[in-house]
Design a protein around this motif. Structure first.
Motif, PDB file in Angstrom:
ATOM      1  N   GLN A 140      85.640  40.810   1.212  1.00  0.00           N
ATOM      2  CA  GLN A 140      86.167  40.706   2.573  1.00  0.00           C
ATOM      3  C   GLN A 140      85.271  39.798   3.415  1.00  0.00           C
ATOM      4  OE1 GLN A 140      89.126  42.246   3.437  1.00  0.00           O
ATOM      5  NE2 GLN A 140      89.014  41.025   5.283  1.00  0.00           N
ATOM      6  N   GLY A 141      83.968  39.954   3.267  1.00  0.00           N
ATOM      7  CA  GLY A 141      83.034  39.115   4.012  1.00  0.00           C
ATOM      8  C   GLY A 141      83.166  37.649   3.634  1.00  0.00           C
ATOM      9  N   ARG A 142      83.223  37.379   2.333  1.00  0.00           N
ATOM     10  CA  ARG A 142      83.372  35.994   1.869  1.00  0.00           C
ATOM     11  C   ARG A 142      84.720  35.422   2.300  1.00  0.00           C
ATOM     12  NH1 ARG A 142      82.126  37.294  -3.923  1.00  0.00           N
ATOM     13  NH2 ARG A 142      83.721  35.771  -4.370  1.00  0.00           N
ATOM     14  N   PHE A 143      85.748  36.269   2.264  1.00  0.00           N
ATOM     15  CA  PHE A 143      87.089  35.842   2.673  1.00  0.00           C
ATOM     16  C   PHE A 143      87.084  35.419   4.143  1.00  0.00           C
ATOM     17  CE2 PHE A 143      91.350  36.626   4.331  1.00  0.00           C
ATOM     18  CZ  PHE A 143      92.153  36.024   3.379  1.00  0.00           C
ATOM     19  N   GLU A 144      86.488  36.247   4.983  1.00  0.00           N
ATOM     20  CA  GLU A 144      86.444  35.940   6.413  1.00  0.00           C
ATOM     21  C   GLU A 144      85.622  34.679   6.678  1.00  0.00           C
ATOM     22  OE1 GLU A 144      85.101  39.538   8.295  1.00  0.00           O
ATOM     23  OE2 GLU A 144      86.917  40.622   7.718  1.00  0.00           O
ATOM     24  N   GLN A 145      84.518  34.531   5.960  1.00  0.00           N
ATOM     25  CA  GLN A 145      83.668  33.351   6.130  1.00  0.00           C
ATOM     26  C   GLN A 145      84.428  32.081   5.738  1.00  0.00           C
ATOM     27  OE1 GLN A 145      80.282  33.338   3.553  1.00  0.00           O
ATOM     28  NE2 GLN A 145      79.380  31.521   4.460  1.00  0.00           N
ATOM     29  N   LEU A 146      85.089  32.128   4.592  1.00  0.00           N
ATOM     30  CA  LEU A 146      85.836  30.963   4.119  1.00  0.00           C
ATOM     31  C   LEU A 146      87.013  30.658   5.048  1.00  0.00           C
ATOM     32  CD1 LEU A 146      85.969  28.812   1.940  1.00  0.00           C
ATOM     33  CD2 LEU A 146      87.277  30.394   0.518  1.00  0.00           C
ATOM     34  N   SER A 147      87.679  31.698   5.525  1.00  0.00           N
ATOM     35  CA  SER A 147      88.786  31.503   6.474  1.00  0.00           C
ATOM     36  C   SER A 147      88.294  30.784   7.718  1.00  0.00           C
ATOM     37  CB  SER A 147      89.388  32.848   6.884  1.00  0.00           C
ATOM     38  OG  SER A 147      90.010  33.472   5.810  1.00  0.00           O
ATOM     39  N   SER A 148      87.147  31.202   8.194  1.00  0.00           N
ATOM     40  CA  SER A 148      86.565  30.595   9.386  1.00  0.00           C
ATOM     41  C   SER A 148      86.228  29.122   9.139  1.00  0.00           C
ATOM     42  CB  SER A 148      85.314  31.371   9.788  1.00  0.00           C
ATOM     43  OG  SER A 148      84.670  30.759  10.862  1.00  0.00           O
ATOM     44  N   GLN A 149      85.664  28.835   7.971  1.00  0.00           N
ATOM     45  CA  GLN A 149      85.333  27.449   7.634  1.00  0.00           C
ATOM     46  C   GLN A 149      86.595  26.589   7.569  1.00  0.00           C
ATOM     47  OE1 GLN A 149      83.102  27.481   3.992  1.00  0.00           O
ATOM     48  NE2 GLN A 149      81.271  28.366   4.929  1.00  0.00           N
ATOM     49  N   ILE A 150      87.635  27.136   6.974  1.00  0.00           N
ATOM     50  CA  ILE A 150      88.895  26.388   6.848  1.00  0.00           C
ATOM     51  C   ILE A 150      89.498  26.139   8.228  1.00  0.00           C
ATOM     52  CG2 ILE A 150      91.277  26.519   6.007  1.00  0.00           C
ATOM     53  CD1 ILE A 150      90.132  28.026   3.542  1.00  0.00           C
ATOM     54  N   ARG A 151      89.521  27.179   9.050  1.00  0.00           N
ATOM     55  CA  ARG A 151      90.052  27.009  10.412  1.00  0.00           C
ATOM     56  C   ARG A 151      89.269  25.929  11.153  1.00  0.00           C
ATOM     57  NH1 ARG A 151      90.797  32.484  10.291  1.00  0.00           N
ATOM     58  NH2 ARG A 151      88.775  32.907  11.217  1.00  0.00           N
ATOM     59  N   GLY A 152      87.951  25.985  11.026  1.00  0.00           N
ATOM     60  CA  GLY A 152      87.109  24.989  11.690  1.00  0.00           C
ATOM     61  C   GLY A 152      87.402  23.587  11.201  1.00  0.00           C
ATOM     62  N   ALA A 153      87.564  23.442   9.894  1.00  0.00           N
ATOM     63  CA  ALA A 153      87.840  22.122   9.322  1.00  0.00           C
ATOM     64  C   ALA A 153      89.208  21.613   9.770  1.00  0.00           C
ATOM     65  CB  ALA A 153      87.767  22.187   7.801  1.00  0.00           C
ATOM     66  N   LEU A 154      90.178  22.506   9.825  1.00  0.00           N
ATOM     67  CA  LEU A 154      91.522  22.099  10.226  1.00  0.00           C
ATOM     68  C   LEU A 154      91.597  21.783  11.717  1.00  0.00           C
ATOM     69  CD1 LEU A 154      93.742  24.513   8.098  1.00  0.00           C
ATOM     70  CD2 LEU A 154      93.308  22.073   7.723  1.00  0.00           C
ATOM     71  N   GLU A 155      90.726  22.408  12.486  1.00  0.00           N
ATOM     72  CA  GLU A 155      90.690  22.126  13.920  1.00  0.00           C
ATOM     73  C   GLU A 155      89.851  20.886  14.213  1.00  0.00           C
ATOM     74  OE1 GLU A 155      89.191  25.731  15.609  1.00  0.00           O
ATOM     75  OE2 GLU A 155      91.051  26.823  15.260  1.00  0.00           O
ATOM     76  N   GLY A 156      89.213  20.367  13.191  1.00  0.00           N
ATOM     77  CA  GLY A 156      88.449  19.144  13.358  1.00  0.00           C
ATOM     78  C   GLY A 156      86.989  19.350  13.690  1.00  0.00           C
ATOM     79  N   LYS A 157      86.577  20.586  13.806  1.00  0.00           N
ATOM     80  CA  LYS A 157      85.156  20.834  14.060  1.00  0.00           C
ATOM     81  C   LYS A 157      84.596  21.620  12.878  1.00  0.00           C
ATOM     82  CE  LYS A 157      86.562  24.547  17.127  1.00  0.00           C
ATOM     83  NZ  LYS A 157      86.474  25.166  18.388  1.00  0.00           N
ATOM     84  N   GLN A 158      83.850  20.958  12.076  1.00  0.00           N
ATOM     85  CA  GLN A 158      83.314  21.531  10.836  1.00  0.00           C
ATOM     86  C   GLN A 158      82.337  22.658  11.153  1.00  0.00           C
ATOM     87  OE1 GLN A 158      84.377  20.644   7.798  1.00  0.00           O
ATOM     88  NE2 GLN A 158      83.136  22.239   6.925  1.00  0.00           N
ATOM     89  N   GLN A 159      82.564  23.816  10.537  1.00  0.00           N
ATOM     90  CA  GLN A 159      81.662  24.953  10.691  1.00  0.00           C
ATOM     91  C   GLN A 159      80.427  24.725   9.821  1.00  0.00           C
ATOM     92  OE1 GLN A 159      82.192  28.080  12.248  1.00  0.00           O
ATOM     93  NE2 GLN A 159      84.001  27.313  13.277  1.00  0.00           N
ATOM     94  N   PRO A 160      79.255  25.098  10.293  1.00  0.00           N
ATOM     95  CA  PRO A 160      78.082  25.005   9.417  1.00  0.00           C
ATOM     96  C   PRO A 160      78.224  26.012   8.287  1.00  0.00           C
ATOM     97  CG  PRO A 160      77.519  26.096  11.487  1.00  0.00           C
ATOM     98  CD  PRO A 160      78.933  25.610  11.607  1.00  0.00           C
ATOM     99  N   PRO A 161      77.863  25.623   7.072  1.00  0.00           N
ATOM    100  CA  PRO A 161      78.018  26.554   5.950  1.00  0.00           C
ATOM    101  C   PRO A 161      77.121  27.766   6.129  1.00  0.00           C
ATOM    102  CG  PRO A 161      76.860  24.563   5.255  1.00  0.00           C
ATOM    103  CD  PRO A 161      77.281  24.366   6.684  1.00  0.00           C
ATOM    104  N   GLY A 162      77.691  28.935   5.858  1.00  0.00           N
ATOM    105  CA  GLY A 162      76.934  30.179   5.964  1.00  0.00           C
ATOM    106  C   GLY A 162      76.266  30.495   4.646  1.00  0.00           C
ATOM    107  N   PRO A 163      75.602  31.640   4.577  1.00  0.00           N
ATOM    108  CA  PRO A 163      74.953  32.026   3.316  1.00  0.00           C
ATOM    109  C   PRO A 163      75.988  32.270   2.234  1.00  0.00           C
ATOM    110  CG  PRO A 163      74.832  33.810   4.945  1.00  0.00           C
ATOM    111  CD  PRO A 163      75.428  32.625   5.625  1.00  0.00           C
ATOM    112  N   ALA A 164      75.700  31.854   1.050  1.00  0.00           N
ATOM    113  CA  ALA A 164      76.659  31.978  -0.055  1.00  0.00           C
ATOM    114  C   ALA A 164      76.585  33.330  -0.689  1.00  0.00           C
ATOM    115  CB  ALA A 164      76.391  30.917  -1.105  1.00  0.00           C
TER     116      ALA A 164
END
Length: 121
Positions: free
Chosen positions: A97-121
């Motif tokens: 769930q944590g990884r899912f939410e993190q990846l969702s956030s990254q995708i949303r950020g990328a699609l909105e044009g503002k790249q999210q900084p990568p979080g801990p893997a």
């Protein structure tokens, strides 16, 4: 999908895979919890049975007569094992769930044009 960068397409595929894994974990956990409830109910029902009563138990595809004590021990062992599996699945579910939410956030950020900084893997 044509306008979506390949990296984001890859992340979307990973997100789908993660969602399927999450559904599998939740489903397994539910099945184990149901089995635990059934086993506990059997233990409760056996409490009312006299010690010398004939008790039968499925062993594979065969039903065998066992002592009440043997059946209770088997049920309690099964409950304990399944509870450990449920705890393990809960940890998996939380991590996914944590990884899912993190990846969702990254995708949303990328699609909105503002790249999210990568979080801990």
């Amino acid at each position: 999908m044509e306008n979506i960068p390949p990296k984001v397409q890859n992340q979307l595929a990973m997100l789908q895979q993660m969602q399927q894994q999450l559904q599998t974990v939740v489903s397994q956990k539910g099945q184990y919890e149901l089995t635990i409830r059934e086993a506990r109910r059997a233990v409760e029902d056996l409490a009312d049975v006299p010690e010398d009563a004939a008790v039968f138990m499925n062993v594979g595809s065969v039903m065998m007569q066992k002592s009440k004590e043997q059946v209770l021990a088997s049920l309690n062992e099964r409950i304990e094992t399944l509870e450990l599996r449920v705890k393990s699945l809960e940890k998996q579910e939380k991590a996914l769930q944590g990884r899912f939410e993190q990846l969702s956030s990254q995708i949303r950020g990328a699609l909105e044009g503002k790249q999210q900084p990568p979080g801990p893997a």
